[in-house]
Scaffold this active site. Structure first.
Site, short mmCIF file in Angstrom:
data_model
loop_
_atom_site.label_atom_id
_atom_site.label_comp_id
_atom_site.label_asym_id
_atom_site.label_seq_id
_atom_site.Cartn_x
_atom_site.Cartn_y
_atom_site.Cartn_z
N LYS A 121 1.00 -3.35 -8.38
CA LYS A 121 1.68 -4.26 -7.59
C LYS A 121 3.34 -4.13 -7.90
O LYS A 121 3.80 -5.06 -8.50
CB LYS A 121 1.10 -5.56 -8.35
CG LYS A 121 -0.19 -5.79 -8.29
CD LYS A 121 -0.78 -7.35 -8.59
CE LYS A 121 -2.08 -7.54 -8.39
NZ LYS A 121 -2.75 -8.79 -9.05
N ASP A 137 -18.64 -2.36 -1.49
CA ASP A 137 -18.18 -3.29 -0.68
C ASP A 137 -16.78 -2.83 0.19
O ASP A 137 -15.90 -3.66 0.23
CB ASP A 137 -17.60 -4.46 -1.96
CG ASP A 137 -16.43 -4.00 -2.84
OD1 ASP A 137 -16.30 -2.72 -2.76
OD2 ASP A 137 -16.09 -4.90 -3.51
#
Length: 299
Positions: free
Chosen positions: A94, A42
């Site tokens: 993150k 993807d």
């Protein structure tokens, strides 16, 4: 047969994560001792596989990750590495403070020895296998040149389409349909547009920017397409307007329709004349006989 490539499918009967399927395919992978590629399905980019393999062999590592630069690294897992040789030091998920702006692009080349690190069980290559390899100083990264996009969602697919066409405009401009060629055939091309040679575009249609037209597609007169992918075998009627949408295989779109806002049609969807579709997702083999002014899934 067209590509001259043999495909072997390894089917997981239960979810094995992002690494477990490699263990499942171990018998096939171990038929030689050459490094092998792992690619997420993807993502889109320029896929510099030859360069990646050469970098991997030169590094002497056990694995190499292709890395891409992002504007906001706080949304991702960041790769911290030595810029001199590409050796990965650690991964930071993150980060609240800046530690780097390169993330995993989902494309790797690995030595067969990596299979010894992966059990035949649900295992994450990103959070279990790669950190262990980095700790052993066996994992490297190469920076990806050019564009990259995760295209797992429809709106991201459209963004990835735009990036791909922009790349083609630089690296292979002859593959795009020129405004001059379109003018000779009576229609208009704006910006980057890719049209299969078997497609038929009627005079008065306007395509682009960022449009792809698949094989054996027919586009009617005065149709207007923007930021849209049209897959093989589809027919689009006169005066229909399509913006930021994905039209699947063998669809039949009527005249004077308006299809917008990340609408997605599966295979063999038929749409009657003068229908408005706003952000709907339509499963294959469905007929659309009414307008939809709000996004929903049509089953």
């Amino acid at each position: 047969k067209e590509l001259g490539v043999t495909f072997i499918f390894s089917h997981e009967k239960e979810p094995l994560g992002t690494a477990g399927p490699l263990a499942l395919a171990r018998e096939e992978l171990m038929k030689d001792d050459k490094p092998f590629f792992v690619l997420n399905s993807d993502v889109t980019c320029c896929f510099p596989l030859k360069e990646l393999l050469a970098f991997h062999k030169a590094s002497g590592g056990e694995g190499t990750i292709l890395a891409t630069k992002v504007e906001d690294p706080s949304k991702y897992g960041v790769i911290v590495y030595d810029a001199k040789d590409g050796k990965i030091q650690r991964f930071v998920e993150k980060p609240k403070t800046f530690v780097g702006d390169k993330i995993n692009a989902g494309i790797y080349v690995l030595n067969k020895s990596v299979l010894d690190r992966i059990p035949l069980a649900k295992t994450s290559i990103e959070t279990q296998v790669f950190p262990a390899m980095a700790k052993d100083e066996k994992l490297f990264t190469m920076e990806l040149p050019g564009f990259w996009m995760d295209i797992g969602q429809p709106h991201d697919y459209i963004s990835g389409l735009s990036k791909k066409l922009d790349s083609l405009a630089t690296t292979s401009p002859a593959t795009l349909f020129s405004a001059e060629a379109a003018s000779r055939q009576g229609f208009v091309v704006v910006g980057n547009v890719l049209i299969d040679p078997t497609a038929k575009i009627a005079p008065g249609a306007v395509l682009g920017p960022d449009v792809t037209i698949g094989a054996h597609v027919t586009v009617g007169s005065s149709a207007r397409l923007i930021n849209t992918a049209v897959f093989d075998g589809t027919t689009i009627g006169q005066g229909t307007y399509i913006h930021t949408s994905i039209i699947g295989w063998k669809c039949s779109i009527g005249a004077w329709c308006r299809i917008v806002n990340n609408t997605v049609f599966g295979e063999d969807v038929s749409v009657k004349n003068e229908v408005y579709c706003n952000g709907i997702k339509v499963l294959p083999n469905k007929g659309i006989n009414q307008s939809y002014d709000k996004p929903e899934v049509v089953m």
